[in-house]
Each structure stands twice: as C-alpha cells, then as structure tokens.
Design an enzyme around this catalytic site. Structure first.
Site, PDB file in Angstrom:
ATOM      1  N   TYR A  31       0.829  -1.087   0.173  1.00 15.58           N
ATOM      2  CA  TYR A  31      -0.131   0.011   0.051  1.00 15.58           C
ATOM      3  C   TYR A  31       0.955   1.310   0.210  1.00 15.58           C
ATOM      4  O   TYR A  31       1.430   1.712   1.009  1.00 15.58           O
ATOM      5  CB  TYR A  31      -0.891   0.102   0.986  1.00 15.58           C
ATOM      6  CG  TYR A  31      -1.839   1.307   1.232  1.00 15.58           C
ATOM      7  CD1 TYR A  31      -2.758   1.774   0.285  1.00 15.58           C
ATOM      8  CD2 TYR A  31      -1.777   1.983   2.353  1.00 15.58           C
ATOM      9  CE1 TYR A  31      -3.447   2.759   0.177  1.00 15.58           C
ATOM     10  CE2 TYR A  31      -2.551   3.240   2.593  1.00 15.58           C
ATOM     11  CZ  TYR A  31      -3.330   3.515   1.468  1.00 15.58           C
ATOM     12  OH  TYR A  31      -4.100   4.643   1.559  1.00 15.58           O
ATOM     13  N   ASP A  55      -1.958  -1.484  -3.884  1.00 16.34           N
ATOM     14  CA  ASP A  55      -2.606  -0.183  -4.372  1.00 16.34           C
ATOM     15  C   ASP A  55      -1.040   0.739  -4.160  1.00 16.34           C
ATOM     16  O   ASP A  55      -0.584   0.976  -3.304  1.00 16.34           O
ATOM     17  CB  ASP A  55      -3.435   0.194  -3.191  1.00 16.34           C
ATOM     18  CG  ASP A  55      -3.939   1.884  -3.752  1.00 16.34           C
ATOM     19  OD1 ASP A  55      -3.680   2.403  -4.739  1.00 16.34           O
ATOM     20  OD2 ASP A  55      -4.806   2.337  -2.538  1.00 16.34           O
ATOM     21  N   HIS A  80     -12.341   0.480  -4.353  1.00 14.37           N
ATOM     22  CA  HIS A  80     -11.263   0.081  -5.350  1.00 14.37           C
ATOM     23  C   HIS A  80     -12.003  -1.398  -6.048  1.00 14.37           C
ATOM     24  O   HIS A  80     -12.787  -1.988  -5.440  1.00 14.37           O
ATOM     25  CB  HIS A  80     -10.111  -0.426  -4.684  1.00 14.37           C
ATOM     26  CG  HIS A  80      -9.369   0.913  -4.173  1.00 14.37           C
ATOM     27  ND1 HIS A  80      -8.151   1.162  -4.934  1.00 14.37           N
ATOM     28  CD2 HIS A  80      -9.555   1.662  -3.309  1.00 14.37           C
ATOM     29  CE1 HIS A  80      -7.645   2.338  -4.209  1.00 14.37           C
ATOM     30  NE2 HIS A  80      -8.481   2.880  -3.409  1.00 14.37           N
TER      31      HIS A  80
END
Length: 414
Positions: free
Chosen positions: A111, A141, A229
C-alpha cells in the site's frame, strides 16, 4: 491440480466484524487461494481474527486501527511452506517467501503513499532485493497510474508523475511486469473512481516476474461492491500435474457385475432408514435451492454493477451513477444479511459446544495458555520477592510447599 487464483484488493478498512465477514465470504465465493489485502485498518490482534473459514495462514503488517495495514491470506488447502517474513513497521508492505508446489516464491502486498515519498521506495527496494527470487508476485495499491494516457479517464496531458516513475524504476530493477497490461494490451479499464475529481484511474496492480508471467492464465479487473477499489485477479498454472489430486468416481463397470448388485441388495437399508434419508435429502435439496437462489441474485447484482460501471466509465452520466449506487447498496444489503447469518450460527455453535470436549474447546483453550504461563510467572516472582525479604530479616526462606501451607492455615483461620 488446478490453477492458483491470486487476488489483490484495497478493502478500505475491515475493522468491523460484519464487513470482515463479508470480505472473507466474497473471497471464498470467488475461490481465491491467495489474497493480497491493503488498507485493512487492523491491529495485530485484529489481524489474527481473519484466520477463519478457508484462511489457513495469515501474514500482516499493522499500523493502527484507523489507517494503513496490509495482509496476505493463504488458503488452508494450498501447499505453501513459509521461509521468511519481511514486515514494514509503518504498515505499508508485507513480503513472504516460501515453497509453493516445490518452487521458491515471493509474495507481497503493498500500500504505497498517496503522495511521493522517496524513503518508501528506497526502503521497499532495500528490503525486497535480498529476498527477491525467480518467482515473484507483488500486488497492491500503488496510488498512481503508470501511463497518463491509458490509465486515466479523462486522460492526462502532463508527463508521468514522480510516483509513476519511481514505481516503473522499481519494477525495472526487480525485473517485474504489469500482468494485467501484458494480458490486456489494448483494453482500457480502471480500478478506482474519484468522486471529488469525477475521474477514473488504474492504480491497483499485479506485478510479476518473467517466470510467473509465462504461467499466468489471464489477469482480470473485477467490480467490488464492498470497497471503492476494484480487485485485480490472476490465475497461476502449477509447475506440474498431480494425478493424485483427482476425485474418486464410481466405476460404472461394477453395475454389470452380479456379485456387486447382490452386495448392494443385501446391504439395503430398512424402510425407516430410507424414509429418514429421503427427508434429509429433501431438506438438503430445499436449502441448496435457497442458497442457489440467493447466489443467483448476488451474481445478477454483480453483473449489473459491472455493466453499469462500464457504462458510467464511458458516459459519466449522473443517472447511471445513481443506478450504480442503488445496485451496490442492494448487493451490500444481501452480503450483510449473509454475514449476519454466518455470525449467528458461529455463536450458536459456540453456545452448544464451547464447554464440551472437542476441537472447538481445544482452540479456545489454546489461546489461554499464555495467560496461564504469565500467572505462574507472577506467583514465582512474588515468592522470590518474599524470600528476599525473609533473608534480610534473618528468617528461613519459604518454598512453594511452605507457602501453600501458610495460605491454607490463613484460609482456615478466616
């Protein structure tokens, strides 16, 4: 031996028990075997609660209960043997290496910061390089689109950002490829919609090494109603075929064998047993039909969400967005109902079997061992302190037996 399905998903916080159950159930429905999760917003103790149902192994890096946090979930039936774990203290990434089907593989969940932070990339590269293997799968991500023209809608005219360049350099140094872009070279799709900017972007990736890319059987972007997402999944084919993994099937040639037919006739159940079996089969059939109906409704909603999201990406119409929100809300209510039902039955099992000898009680007792040991240590420390005081006064130190007798005498006097 079937393909291994791997998924990466930013879950946008799962510190609520209902959403945690919905995410686990969703991954189970999609037959996921390795899940790379970001933004879990869980502490160390809360992360361990994900180890249930189909999850056999969990590896995580926590920050706090409000932000960050990454985790890797491994299916209990997947033959993965852990070698090393590399954790980030800021809850930004978790890396594990181990044997999967006899091959040494590196799995990672990342992340990245939403603003450029040079220290993050240098730290990630410094910790990844020593454990990087031939077979690498890193999902997460990364909070940036690599190509301003194809990874944004509307497209951006300015050159790539510092974050995009740093991510590209990172992949180049580690020898990684964007699996989705390689599998879909001419497709334009996105994983995140920003309501304030009213724009789409592809910021969630599955980066793999060349050896993994050669065995990748498709990489797709899926709609996820439980997060802002979209998830990205890939299927990895095994290095070899295992004949022992086949399921048992009845040999139809036995039905033409008179001895086998007579054996079945001699062992036929009584009428009452047949009646119970019929009722049991009827109840199972009704329950199965009910589950299939609920699953069909869920699949219809997911298909509608996918179609509406695709239409909204093209038209950016407010009316389509409202329909999309309504479909997402309906799916969320359905999944919430399923999660609440599962939690109810879990509590019911705990109420019925929690105090009876069995596997459930053994699991509950296993978590209490640490507290028992700490209590014993506290008694030992207290006894040692008492002995030191007695020595200072010139008295004979007490043993555990002496202390027990004194306590018993005190109890009788009271």
């Amino acid at each position: 031996m079937s393909n291994t399905k791997i998924i990466t998903l930013n879950v946008k916080g799962i510190n609520h028990v209902i959403k945690r159950r919905k995410i686990i159930s969703l991954l189970k429905k999609d037959r996921v075997q390795i899940a790379l999760l970001q933004e879990t917003h869980l502490t160390d103790s809360e992360h361990l609660k994900l180890k249930r149902d189909w999850v056999g192994q969990i590896y995580y890096s926590s920050f706090n209960s409000k932000s960050r946090g990454v985790a890797i979930l491994v299916h209990k039936n997947l033959p993965f043997t852990l070698h090393t774990i590399v954790r980030d203290t800021d809850g930004r990434f978790i890396l594990i290496t181990g044997l999967l089907y006899g091959e040494l593989i590196l799995l990672g969940s990342v992340y990245a910061p939403n603003t450029f932070d040079r220290s993050f990339y240098s730290n990630f590269l410094a910790k990844t390089s020593p454990v990087c293997r031939n077979h690498v799968i890193i999902g997460g991500d990364f909070n940036c689109g690599l190509n301003p023209e194809t990874d944004y809608n509307p497209p951006k005219s300015q050159p790539s950002s510092k974050m995009a360049k740093a991510t590209t350099d990172l992949c180049s140094y580690l020898g990684l490829f964007d699996a989705w872009r390689v599998c879909n070279p001419h497709v334009k799709d996105f994983t995140f919609f920003s309501r304030p900017h009213f724009s789409f972007s592809r910021i969630d990736y599955m980066f793999v090494s060349g050896s993994v890319l050669g065995r990748t059987r498709g990489c797709l972007i899926h709609t996820c109603a439980l997060s802002d997402h979209s998830s990205v999944s890939m299927e990895l084919s095994p290095p070899y075929y295992d004949p022992s993994s086949r399921h048992w099937r009845l040999n139809p040639a036995l039905l033409s064998d008179p001895n086998f037919v007579k054996y079945l006739e001699d062992h036929a159940s009584t009428l009452w047993e047949a009646g119970k079996a019929f009722l049991r089969g009827s109840v199972i059939s009704f329950t199965s039909a009910k589950k299939k109906s609920s699953l069909a409704k869920q699949l219809v909603l997911e298909r509608d969400i996918t179609d509406l999201e695709r239409e909204f990406k093209k038209s950016s119409s407010i009316s389509v967005l409202r329909k999309l929100d309504a479909a997402r809300s309906a799916l969320d209510q359905l999944l919430t109902q399923k999660a609440e039902t599962a939690i109810f039955y879990a509590k019911h099992r705990l109420f019925e079997s929690g105090n009876k000898p069995g596997r459930l009680l053994a699991r509950l007792a296993q978590g209490k061992r640490g507290s028992y040991n700490s209590n014993n240590n506290n008694h030992d420390n207290k006894l040692e302190n008492d002995n030191n005081k007695l020595k200072a006064l010139g008295h004979r130190p007490r043993t555990m037996t002496t202390r027990t007798k004194i306590n018993c005498c005190n109890g009788s006097n009271n």
